[in-house]
Motif scaffolding. Structure first.
Motif, short mmCIF file in Angstrom:
data_model
loop_
_atom_site.label_atom_id
_atom_site.label_comp_id
_atom_site.label_asym_id
_atom_site.label_seq_id
_atom_site.Cartn_x
_atom_site.Cartn_y
_atom_site.Cartn_z
N SER A 257 0.83 -1.21 0.00
CA SER A 257 0.00 0.00 0.00
C SER A 257 0.86 1.26 0.00
O SER A 257 1.78 1.38 0.82
CB SER A 257 -0.91 0.01 1.23
N PRO A 258 0.60 2.22 -0.89
CA PRO A 258 1.36 3.47 -0.87
C PRO A 258 1.12 4.27 0.41
O PRO A 258 1.99 5.03 0.84
CB PRO A 258 0.84 4.22 -2.11
N GLN A 259 -0.05 4.11 1.03
CA GLN A 259 -0.29 4.79 2.30
C GLN A 259 0.67 4.27 3.38
O GLN A 259 1.21 5.06 4.17
CB GLN A 259 -1.74 4.58 2.77
N MET A 260 0.88 2.95 3.39
CA MET A 260 1.81 2.38 4.35
C MET A 260 3.24 2.82 4.06
O MET A 260 4.01 3.16 4.96
CB MET A 260 1.71 0.85 4.32
N GLU A 261 3.60 2.84 2.79
CA GLU A 261 4.93 3.28 2.41
C GLU A 261 5.13 4.76 2.77
O GLU A 261 6.21 5.16 3.20
CB GLU A 261 5.13 3.07 0.91
N HIS A 262 4.08 5.53 2.60
CA HIS A 262 4.15 6.96 2.95
C HIS A 262 4.42 7.13 4.44
O HIS A 262 5.25 7.96 4.84
CB HIS A 262 2.83 7.63 2.56
N SER A 263 3.76 6.34 5.27
CA SER A 263 3.98 6.45 6.72
C SER A 263 5.38 5.98 7.10
O SER A 263 6.01 6.55 8.00
CB SER A 263 2.92 5.64 7.47
N GLN A 264 5.90 4.96 6.44
CA GLN A 264 7.26 4.50 6.71
C GLN A 264 8.29 5.57 6.33
O GLN A 264 9.26 5.81 7.07
CB GLN A 264 7.53 3.20 5.94
N LEU A 265 8.07 6.21 5.19
CA LEU A 265 8.98 7.28 4.78
C LEU A 265 8.89 8.46 5.75
O LEU A 265 9.92 9.10 6.04
CB LEU A 265 8.65 7.73 3.36
N SER A 266 7.71 8.75 6.24
CA SER A 266 7.56 9.83 7.22
C SER A 266 8.37 9.53 8.48
O SER A 266 9.00 10.43 9.06
CB SER A 266 6.08 10.03 7.56
N LYS A 267 8.36 8.27 8.91
CA LYS A 267 9.14 7.89 10.08
C LYS A 267 10.64 8.05 9.82
O LYS A 267 11.38 8.57 10.65
CB LYS A 267 8.81 6.46 10.48
N GLN A 268 11.10 7.62 8.65
CA GLN A 268 12.51 7.75 8.32
C GLN A 268 12.93 9.22 8.21
O GLN A 268 14.04 9.59 8.60
CB GLN A 268 12.80 7.02 7.01
#
Length: 436
Positions: A257-268
């Motif tokens: 999911s791009p939403q999940m990837e977006h949240s992971q990138l936000s954390k990084q």
């Protein structure tokens, strides 16, 4: 006037408009291809990715040395020397032409990790832009698919209305014939003429809805407005069998999911912001070099009319002592930002889990709806056959035939809509999981 000819004339305007325009039969694959190539929203996202890529190049440029050069020419006045109480003034002639050239270079050796953190942050921003493009593509595809399937439903409903208009015209013709024989009242004709007007209005509303949806979909796909999109029936007749379980779809959503990837990138990105905040509390080390060529030498009395050149190479160390009691507040703020991003990631994961479970359940429900509609079609066809046989044997009225036909046509329409709902529910799971 023959009533069947009248019914044909009622349908002709819509058909004529369609012929004046160009029809384009389209599959879902073609639909998605046009979205990718022509969507204005996606074009904007692609430019955002290019913009973020330039940001990486700018961040990497911080590794290069800083070089400054200056050149000046001046007119120097004469020198006046006097006592501290402004007495005994004495003038000296000074060379009037002055020149100066300076060259300075500095190469950062250690910046507390700020440069590398800045580069990594720029790379994450690029990845965020790519993820945003995926999210937009996913959303644009699903929106276009919804409009596409709605067009299919509307076109089928228009067929039902046109067939009902033809049947009603036949009924009006038969009633008028009976009225001429004294077997029917004028009120019977009026009642079905009112029904005809209602059917015409319903058809007109569907035509307007079709025009609105077609216009919106053409804009989404970047097509000319005179194109009439005709959905392919191949997709509607296709059945989608889910070989994966609910847990497999939920796992796919967590990884794709791009939403999940977006949240992971936000954390990084929050972690890199923390590194940047900490780097301000570390010393900065750089290699410096400079050369200065100037004249005349004005630090002597009288001034010496000569050029002077001097240079140096060395190591510079800088440390901001105020960061000990100022920057720690920003470090604490950045640490809180990391915690917030971690919590947001858990919230997104929970939301995806709920959405997939709901979409999966509704998908299973669409097949149950289709089974029900199939049975309804079977019963409606049986009822139509029975009434048709009775009508041919003059045991049923034309109104019974109209009702039976309406029941059959609506049941068949509902069956087609049920198939459309299966397609929509299937693609919704792909949309939520990021695999559309």
């Amino acid at each position: 006037m023959n009533m069947r000819l009248l019914a044909l004339m009622l349908v002709v305007p819509a058909v004529t408009v369609g012929k004046a325009q160009s029809e384009r039969r389209m599959t879902v694959d073609e639909l998605f291809q046009l979205v990718e190539s022509n969507s204005k929203t996606l074009q904007e996202q692609k430019i955002s990715v290019e913009f973020a890529q330039k940001g990486i190049e700018a961040a990497r440029a911080q590794r290069l040395p800083d070089v400054n050069a200056s050149l000046s020419a001046s007119y120097n006045g004469n020198v006046v020397v006097m006592d501290r109480d402004f007495t005994n003034a004495q003038g000296f002639s000074s060379p009037h032409f002055g020149n100066s050239f300076a060259l300075e270079a500095q190469q950062v050796v250690y910046a507390g990790g700020a440069i590398e953190a800045g580069i990594r942050l720029a790379e994450l921003q690029r990845d965020m832009a790519v993820t945003g493009q995926r999210m937009t593509s996913n959303g644009q595809r699903f929106m276009a698919l919804g409009q596409y399937l709605d067009l299919f439903k509307i076109q089928n409903r228009m067929q039902v209305y046109e067939q009902n208009i033809a049947l009603t015209s036949r009924l009006i013709e038969d009633i008028r014939a009976k009225q001429a024989q004294g077997m029917a009242l004028r009120n019977d004709v009026t009642r079905y003429e009112l029904q005809m007007e209602t059917l015409r209005l319903g058809l007109r509303r569907l035509q307007d809805q079709q025009a609105i949806l077609n216009h919106q979909l053409c804009n989404t796909l970047g097509l000319e407005q005179d194109v009439v999109i005709v959905p392919s029936e191949e997709l509607i007749m296709k059945f989608f069998t889910l070989h994966s379980s609910l847990s497999d779809w939920q796992q796919t959503a967590l990884t794709s999911s791009p939403q999940m990837e977006h949240s992971q990138l936000s954390k990084q990105m929050a972690e890199q912001q923390l590194k940047l905040a900490k780097s301000e509390m570390l010393p900065k080390l750089a290699v410096v070099a400079a050369d200065n060529f100037s004249g005349p030498f004005t630090y002597d009395i009288p001034p010496i009319d000569k050029n002077i050149n001097y240079w140096f190479v060395g190591v510079g160390l800088r440390y901001n002592l105020s960061s000990l009691f100022k920057q720690n507040k920003k470090v604490h703020q950045a640490e809180t930002g990391v915690q917030r991003s971690q919590q947001q990631q858990r919230v997104v994961a929970e939301s995806l889990d709920n959405q997939i479970q709901q979409a999966w359940t509704l998908y299973q429900q669409t097949y149950a709806d289709l089974d029900t509609q199939r049975k309804s079609v079977q019963l409606a066809r049986q009822n139509y056959q029975v009434v048709s046989d009775r009508y041919l044997n003059q045991l049923a009225l034309i109104t019974d035939m109209l009702d039976a036909s309406n029941i059959r046509l609506n049941a068949e329409l509902q069956e087609v809509d049920a198939r459309v709902n299966i397609v929509y529910a299937y693609y919704k799971m792909k949309y939520i999981s990021g695999t559309l």
